[in-house]
Scaffold this active site. Sequence first.
Site, PDB file in Angstrom:
ATOM      1  N   ASP A 116       1.400  -5.305  -9.559  1.00 53.07           N
ATOM      2  CA  ASP A 116       1.193  -5.115  -8.127  1.00 53.07           C
ATOM      3  C   ASP A 116       0.679  -6.352  -7.430  1.00 53.07           C
ATOM      4  O   ASP A 116       0.221  -7.278  -8.066  1.00 53.07           O
ATOM      5  CB  ASP A 116       0.063  -4.079  -7.962  1.00 53.07           C
ATOM      6  CG  ASP A 116       0.607  -2.720  -7.723  1.00 53.07           C
ATOM      7  OD1 ASP A 116       1.821  -2.595  -7.588  1.00 53.07           O
ATOM      8  OD2 ASP A 116      -0.204  -1.777  -7.664  1.00 53.07           O
ATOM      9  N   LYS A 118       5.925  -7.463  -4.294  1.00 58.03           N
ATOM     10  CA  LYS A 118       6.793  -7.956  -3.236  1.00 58.03           C
ATOM     11  C   LYS A 118       8.052  -8.583  -3.813  1.00 58.03           C
ATOM     12  O   LYS A 118       8.064  -9.090  -4.932  1.00 58.03           O
ATOM     13  CB  LYS A 118       6.055  -8.929  -2.317  1.00 58.03           C
ATOM     14  CG  LYS A 118       5.615 -10.200  -2.935  1.00 58.03           C
ATOM     15  CD  LYS A 118       4.974 -11.063  -1.859  1.00 58.03           C
ATOM     16  CE  LYS A 118       4.632 -12.405  -2.422  1.00 58.03           C
ATOM     17  NZ  LYS A 118       3.373 -12.913  -2.471  1.00 58.03           N
ATOM     18  N   MET A 125      -8.653  -0.093   2.586  1.00 56.90           N
ATOM     19  CA  MET A 125      -7.467  -0.159   3.461  1.00 56.90           C
ATOM     20  C   MET A 125      -7.847   0.188   4.905  1.00 56.90           C
ATOM     21  O   MET A 125      -7.096   0.877   5.595  1.00 56.90           O
ATOM     22  CB  MET A 125      -6.376   0.813   2.973  1.00 56.90           C
ATOM     23  CG  MET A 125      -5.861   0.459   1.596  1.00 56.90           C
ATOM     24  SD  MET A 125      -4.590   1.589   1.012  1.00 56.90           S
ATOM     25  CE  MET A 125      -5.571   2.941   0.434  1.00 56.90           C
TER      26      MET A 125
HETATM   27  N1  SAH Z   1      -6.901   1.080  -6.937  1.00 58.53           N
HETATM   28  C1  SAH Z   1      -7.595   0.082  -6.155  1.00 58.53           C
HETATM   29  C2  SAH Z   1      -7.486   0.337  -4.676  1.00 58.53           C
HETATM   30  C3  SAH Z   1      -6.070   0.272  -4.143  1.00 58.53           C
HETATM   31  S1  SAH Z   1      -5.994   0.439  -2.408  1.00 58.53           S
HETATM   32  C4  SAH Z   1      -9.046   0.009  -6.613  1.00 58.53           C
HETATM   33  O1  SAH Z   1      -9.519   0.880  -7.361  1.00 58.53           O
HETATM   34  O2  SAH Z   1      -9.710  -0.974  -6.264  1.00 58.53           O
HETATM   35  C5  SAH Z   1      -6.009  -1.241  -1.902  1.00 58.53           C
HETATM   36  C6  SAH Z   1      -7.300  -1.534  -1.177  1.00 58.53           C
HETATM   37  O3  SAH Z   1      -8.340  -1.791  -2.115  1.00 58.53           O
HETATM   38  C7  SAH Z   1      -7.259  -2.772  -0.318  1.00 58.53           C
HETATM   39  O4  SAH Z   1      -6.670  -2.550   0.929  1.00 58.53           O
HETATM   40  C8  SAH Z   1      -8.738  -3.063  -0.180  1.00 58.53           C
HETATM   41  O5  SAH Z   1      -9.360  -2.167   0.717  1.00 58.53           O
HETATM   42  C9  SAH Z   1      -9.240  -2.722  -1.573  1.00 58.53           C
HETATM   43  N2  SAH Z   1      -9.292  -3.899  -2.456  1.00 58.53           N
HETATM   44  C10 SAH Z   1      -8.718  -3.999  -3.655  1.00 58.53           C
HETATM   45  N3  SAH Z   1      -9.020  -5.194  -4.232  1.00 58.53           N
HETATM   46  C11 SAH Z   1      -9.825  -5.839  -3.353  1.00 58.53           C
HETATM   47  C12 SAH Z   1     -10.478  -7.091  -3.360  1.00 58.53           C
HETATM   48  N4  SAH Z   1     -10.372  -7.920  -4.397  1.00 58.53           N
HETATM   49  N5  SAH Z   1     -11.220  -7.435  -2.292  1.00 58.53           N
HETATM   50  C13 SAH Z   1     -11.358  -6.609  -1.243  1.00 58.53           C
HETATM   51  N6  SAH Z   1     -10.748  -5.402  -1.188  1.00 58.53           N
HETATM   52  C14 SAH Z   1     -10.001  -5.012  -2.231  1.00 58.53           C
END
Ligand code: SAH
Length: 347
Positions: A126, A148, A259
Amino acid sequence: MDLSIPLTGRRVLVIGTAVSARRVVARCAVEGADVRLVPAHSLPPLTGRFRRPAADLVVWVEGDTGIRARLEQECRRLGIWFTAESPVTPVPRGHVTLVGGGPGDPDLMTVAGRRALADADVVLFDRLAPREDLERWAPGAELIDVGKTPGHHAVPQHEIEALMVHHALRGLRVVRLKGGDPFVFGRGGEEVAACRAAGVPVSVVPGVTSAISVPGSVGIPVTHREISRSFTVVSGHAPFSENELTHLAGIGGTLVVLMGVNTLPHLVAGLRRNGMGAEVPLAIVERGFSESQRTTVTDLGGVLAELGRVQPRSPAVIVIGEVVRQRPGGETAWDTEAARAVAAFAS
Ligand code: SAH
């Protein structure tokens, strides 16, 4: 013990077959070694012209144990490194492993996740999955970026599921590598269901979720004794209904929004309308665990003005609640490579 030897330019002799030694050969090649693969029964002599060793390292994968013992003894005599690796065994059916890749720092991937990658034939990864070291972690695997395509469009979810199932039904070991934890807004549940529906065995390796680790990386604990005894993780992907806003404003504890950058003005207005005070602190942590990580601390009253000024962008974790005040001024709590280097230099 987990030893690693730099292999660039080294002559590595691998004993096994194209199938059983596939991963060892691929890993040595990725690391720049000069690899030769031979079956145990046709071993070449270990010394060449002028009796110089013909290899720097011998890796035993499979073959007759008597030959192995003799070879090991010969290596010892000649001062050649000898090591053994387990062979790849053909599987009757493929399978899928959903792996949570953590929030971006390669150090925050689990050992089980790394093992699944080392074993993989195909990796579907991803946008937010840790991808920098993938070639080394999954040597020999086909790496497919589903985050992408050249047109900058993500592969649609049903196509990702179809790809996973397709490769697994060919008998391959498929890793679906996702950012954070697969079951936190990761559509992991749907992917598990797709595998089950197709009769493909599936397992899940949890990951460090950004919901907790990204605030933590800047010193914000999601719970804190006597300050917050719960945390609610929500997706700001779509705007909340008035009913949801009423409940979110009244639930207490810490609110963590993923998000949520685009819908933040709507959320803040809704929380304020439902009684949350202007003084409630709010933090936006963008691009956690990357070199360009940025933290903005404000409060519900000031956030709109601040949004115009800093223009935060996704990915970001938003934290709303008193725990935000625990953040130490300016410094990060996660001991990054850079922080370690500075500390070592200063001491
Ligand atoms: N499964 C993931 C979340 C997926 S949704 C988890 O458990 O972390 C994707 C969202 O996760 C992004 O839009 C953001 O809000 C957050 N996110 C994931 N990695 C991030 C990072 N390194 N820094 C800031 N936000 C992050």
